[in-house]
Design a protein around this motif. Structure first.
Motif, PDB file in Angstrom:
ATOM      1  N   GLY A  18     -10.328   8.955   4.134  1.00  0.00           N
ATOM      2  CA  GLY A  18     -11.505   9.649   3.313  1.00  0.00           C
ATOM      3  C   GLY A  18     -12.976   9.324   3.717  1.00  0.00           C
ATOM      4  O   GLY A  18     -13.648   9.993   3.721  1.00  0.00           O
ATOM      5  N   ARG A 308      -1.918   8.367   3.971  1.00  0.00           N
ATOM      6  CA  ARG A 308      -1.335   7.356   4.852  1.00  0.00           C
ATOM      7  C   ARG A 308       0.133   6.614   4.336  1.00  0.00           C
ATOM      8  O   ARG A 308      -0.277   6.375   3.451  1.00  0.00           O
ATOM      9  N   LYS A 313      -0.999   2.487  -0.270  1.00  0.00           N
ATOM     10  CA  LYS A 313      -0.612   3.573  -0.973  1.00  0.00           C
ATOM     11  C   LYS A 313       0.467   3.462  -1.933  1.00  0.00           C
ATOM     12  O   LYS A 313       0.921   4.729  -2.583  1.00  0.00           O
ATOM     13  N   GLU A 363       3.304  14.098   9.962  1.00  0.00           N
ATOM     14  CA  GLU A 363       1.944  14.455  11.022  1.00  0.00           C
ATOM     15  C   GLU A 363       0.791  14.636  10.322  1.00  0.00           C
ATOM     16  O   GLU A 363       0.901  14.310   9.023  1.00  0.00           O
TER      17      GLU A 363
HETATM   18  P1  ADP Z   1      -7.847   6.979   2.526  1.00  0.00           P
HETATM   19  O1  ADP Z   1      -9.280   7.099   2.924  1.00  0.00           O
HETATM   20  O2  ADP Z   1      -7.455   5.624   2.094  1.00  0.00           O
HETATM   21  O3  ADP Z   1      -6.829   7.113   3.748  1.00  0.00           O
HETATM   22  P2  ADP Z   1      -8.242   9.037   0.410  1.00  0.00           P
HETATM   23  O4  ADP Z   1      -7.612   9.477  -0.623  1.00  0.00           O
HETATM   24  O5  ADP Z   1      -9.852   8.599   0.299  1.00  0.00           O
HETATM   25  O6  ADP Z   1      -7.438   7.857   1.203  1.00  0.00           O
HETATM   26  O7  ADP Z   1      -8.557  10.127   1.642  1.00  0.00           O
HETATM   27  C1  ADP Z   1      -7.553  10.638   2.449  1.00  0.00           C
HETATM   28  C2  ADP Z   1      -7.983  11.939   3.105  1.00  0.00           C
HETATM   29  O8  ADP Z   1      -7.059  12.032   4.273  1.00  0.00           O
HETATM   30  C3  ADP Z   1      -7.686  12.887   2.295  1.00  0.00           C
HETATM   31  O9  ADP Z   1      -8.557  14.304   2.822  1.00  0.00           O
HETATM   32  C4  ADP Z   1      -6.241  13.546   2.794  1.00  0.00           C
HETATM   33  O10 ADP Z   1      -6.167  14.961   2.339  1.00  0.00           O
HETATM   34  C5  ADP Z   1      -6.354  13.313   4.245  1.00  0.00           C
HETATM   35  N1  ADP Z   1      -5.149  12.918   4.784  1.00  0.00           N
HETATM   36  C6  ADP Z   1      -4.262  12.016   4.748  1.00  0.00           C
HETATM   37  N2  ADP Z   1      -3.325  11.980   5.550  1.00  0.00           N
HETATM   38  C7  ADP Z   1      -3.178  13.167   5.734  1.00  0.00           C
HETATM   39  C8  ADP Z   1      -2.230  13.773   6.618  1.00  0.00           C
HETATM   40  N3  ADP Z   1      -1.055  13.240   7.006  1.00  0.00           N
HETATM   41  N4  ADP Z   1      -2.443  15.122   6.970  1.00  0.00           N
HETATM   42  C9  ADP Z   1      -3.622  15.788   6.460  1.00  0.00           C
HETATM   43  N5  ADP Z   1      -4.583  15.271   5.833  1.00  0.00           N
HETATM   44  C10 ADP Z   1      -4.386  13.841   5.414  1.00  0.00           C
END
Ligand code: ADP
Length: 499
Positions: A18, A308, A313, A363
């Motif tokens: 994020g 993640r 999570k 992925e």
């Molecule tokens: P964090 O920053 O703790 O990982 P957030 O919900 O704030 O969690 O943001 C996560 C961001 O990363 C979002 O935009 C989400 O769609 C993206 N994201 C996380 N994992 C993936 C993945 N495997 N593929 C595509 N986008 C991902």
């Protein structure tokens, strides 16, 4: 105001979470409000290959790291659909690598050195390009040394003495802790290696450093700002924050609706709004069914997970609930994420055993993330803790009802569905408090029962879709924070000049 945002990730150049979304969107919103904003980030391999053009400024960075001099360069690009400059710090030995922070499951051994170089380069960039900066907005441990350099080495440098630094905590659990000898690489005096400043139980702690030396501190939701001021959420730094609690703010992240809006999303099978959400969702569900092999149907609720795959999570809770639900209920699941090997293996085993009910994609795929947001009926985010969380905010816009644990930004954005909140028109999701499998399962059961009551479900969906979680409001709060901290620093400089 003149604002420079220093970050280790920025969309579309680099992203693991994020932080990248925030640093790609907030600056554009600040520019729209009339401020002069620029972003500075490392030039990773990802950043060069992301498709955004850049040009070299032909400026040499010559940075001292411990005993050696390390050379680097500066590339200039910009945030898409804006005039916001993005400066990329080039140093191929440090940044031209397959991943941002780690090789497989292990962090790069020289992460401390890589980000000492970055922090020093940010300040040198300001000096060499003669940038006018009122506020240097630092993000997470990777930028934690910047406030320290500002208050020590640059303290008497004209232009730098009146610059305020703001430190934003995107996740308190990632602190950038390194063995004490790395202190030598920072070039800062050993006198700062004490428990009030840079030391944390014998180690060098870069987030703590940033929190101690910055002029203002904030995190990404009001609830998380409270939670981290005590244990266990403070992850050992609760005392540092308590000491500066008058400076600690919580500003909720916003969504970038130019990217995350089903009405204009180019990744999904059918664009939809609150007027045709049901038809849109069914088309997107069919499309995702083809991509994943799940035999989807409008009658079968589809639960989505994107994120993640790490302890934070709530992945262990998801695993337990899956084990129970895959055998005896008519629910389908799609999981997209990368993370700890044990969780990846667990999900793969379950998907192999129940291919008609669970699809797992290990992925990082922006495309699939959008497709899942559009296709799923429920979005599951039972986090142990969550500084803000963006996916639940995106889900609201896509009519994908979030089921969350009531913590951090999840608590600040999701209103649990019950008779009262339904009647009041505030219900936009489902939440539960205590971190237990049964509690999650009960909340899931409530959600599935509501799903079966079409009218109630539709109310919950529409409440979420019509809410506005854009950056407009949050960006204004950042401006207040910048103004407040800048005024404080100016006042100090002014009173020092009088004495
Ligand atoms: P964090 O920053 O703790 O990982 P957030 O919900 O704030 O969690 O943001 C996560 C961001 O990363 C979002 O935009 C989400 O769609 C993206 N994201 C996380 N994992 C993936 C993945 N495997 N593929 C595509 N986008 C991902």
């Amino acid at each position: 105001m003149n604002i420079l945002v220093a970050t280790s990730e920025v969309v579309p150049f680099s992203k693991t979470g994020g932080l990248a979304d925030v640093c790609g969107t907030l600056p554009r919103e600040l520019a729209r409000l009339g401020h002069q904003v620029a972003v500075v980030a490392p030039a990773y391999r990802q950043s060069i290959e992301c498709g955004q053009s850049n040009k070299s400024l032909h400026v040499d960075l010559d940075i001292t790291i411990g005993q050696k001099q390390v050379r680097g360069g500066i590339l200039r690009s910009q945030l898409p659909e804006s005039d916001v400059p993005v400066y990329l710090i080039e140093q191929d030995d440090y940044y031209d690598r397959p991943q941002l922070y780690r090789d497989g499951n292990d962090d790069y051994k020289d992460n401390c050195e890589r980000f000492i170089f970055f922090c020093r380069s940010v300040l040198e960039l300001v000096r060499l390009l003669e940038l006018d900066v009122d506020v240097l907005h630092c993000n997470d441990w990777q930028t934690g040394l910047i406030p320290a350099y500002l208050k020590t080495e640059y303290a008497d440098t004209p232009g730098f003495d009146s610059m305020a630094s703001v430190m934003t905590i995107h996740n308190m659990a990632y602190q950038g802790q390194f063995w004490h000898w790395d202190m030598l690489l920072t070039g800062l005096d050993w006198k700062y290696f004490n428990w009030n400043q840079m030391e944390f139980f014998g180690k060098l702690n870069l987030l703590k450093t940033g929190l101690v030396f910055s002029d203002a501190i904030n995190t990404v939701s009001p609830r998380y700002a409270l939670e981290i001021q005590s244990a266990p959420m403070g992850c050992g730094l609760e005392g540092v924050l308590a000491h500066r609690s008058n400076l600690v703010r919580g500003i909720l992240n916003g969504a970038d609706y130019s990217v995350w809006d089903p009405a204009i999303d180019s990744h999904i099978a059918l664009n939809y709004t609150s007027d045709n959400w049901y038809a849109g969702k069914q088309a997107c569900k069919q499309d995702l069914g083809q991509a994943t092999g799940l035999p989807v149907s409008p009658e079968i609720p589809l639960v989505g997970v994107v994120g993640r795959l790490v302890e934070q999570k709530g992945v262990d809770l998801i695993g337990e609930v899956l084990k129970k639900r895959l055998t005896d209920s008519h629910v389908q699941w799609v999981i997209l994420g990368r993370g700890d090997q044990k969780y990846q293996d667990m999900f793969l085993r379950l998907a192999a055993a129940y291919p008609e009910k669970l699809s797992v994609r290990l992925e990082f795929s922006d495309l699939l993330a959008h497709q899942i947001e559009a296709a799923a009926d429920l979005f599951l985010m039972p986090s142990k803790y969550e500084p803000c969380g963006l996916n639940q905010i995106y889900s609201l816009k896509y009519g994908t009802v979030p089921l969350v644990r009531e913590t951090g930004g999840l608590a600040d954005t999701i209103v649990d569905t019950n008779e009262k909140t339904l009647a009041a028109g505030t219900a936009n999701g489902f939440s539960f408090q205590s971190y237990q499998v049964e509690k999650l399962d009960q909340a899931l059961e409530r959600a599935l029962q509501t799903y079966a009551r079409k009218e109630d479900w539709s109310r919950v969906v529409l409440t979420g879709m019509k809410q506005d979680w854009s950056w407009t409001r949050s960006a204004k709060e950042y401006v207040w924070l910048y103004q407040e901290s800048s005024a404080r620093v100016q006042q100090t400089v002014h009173s020092e000049s009088l004495t």
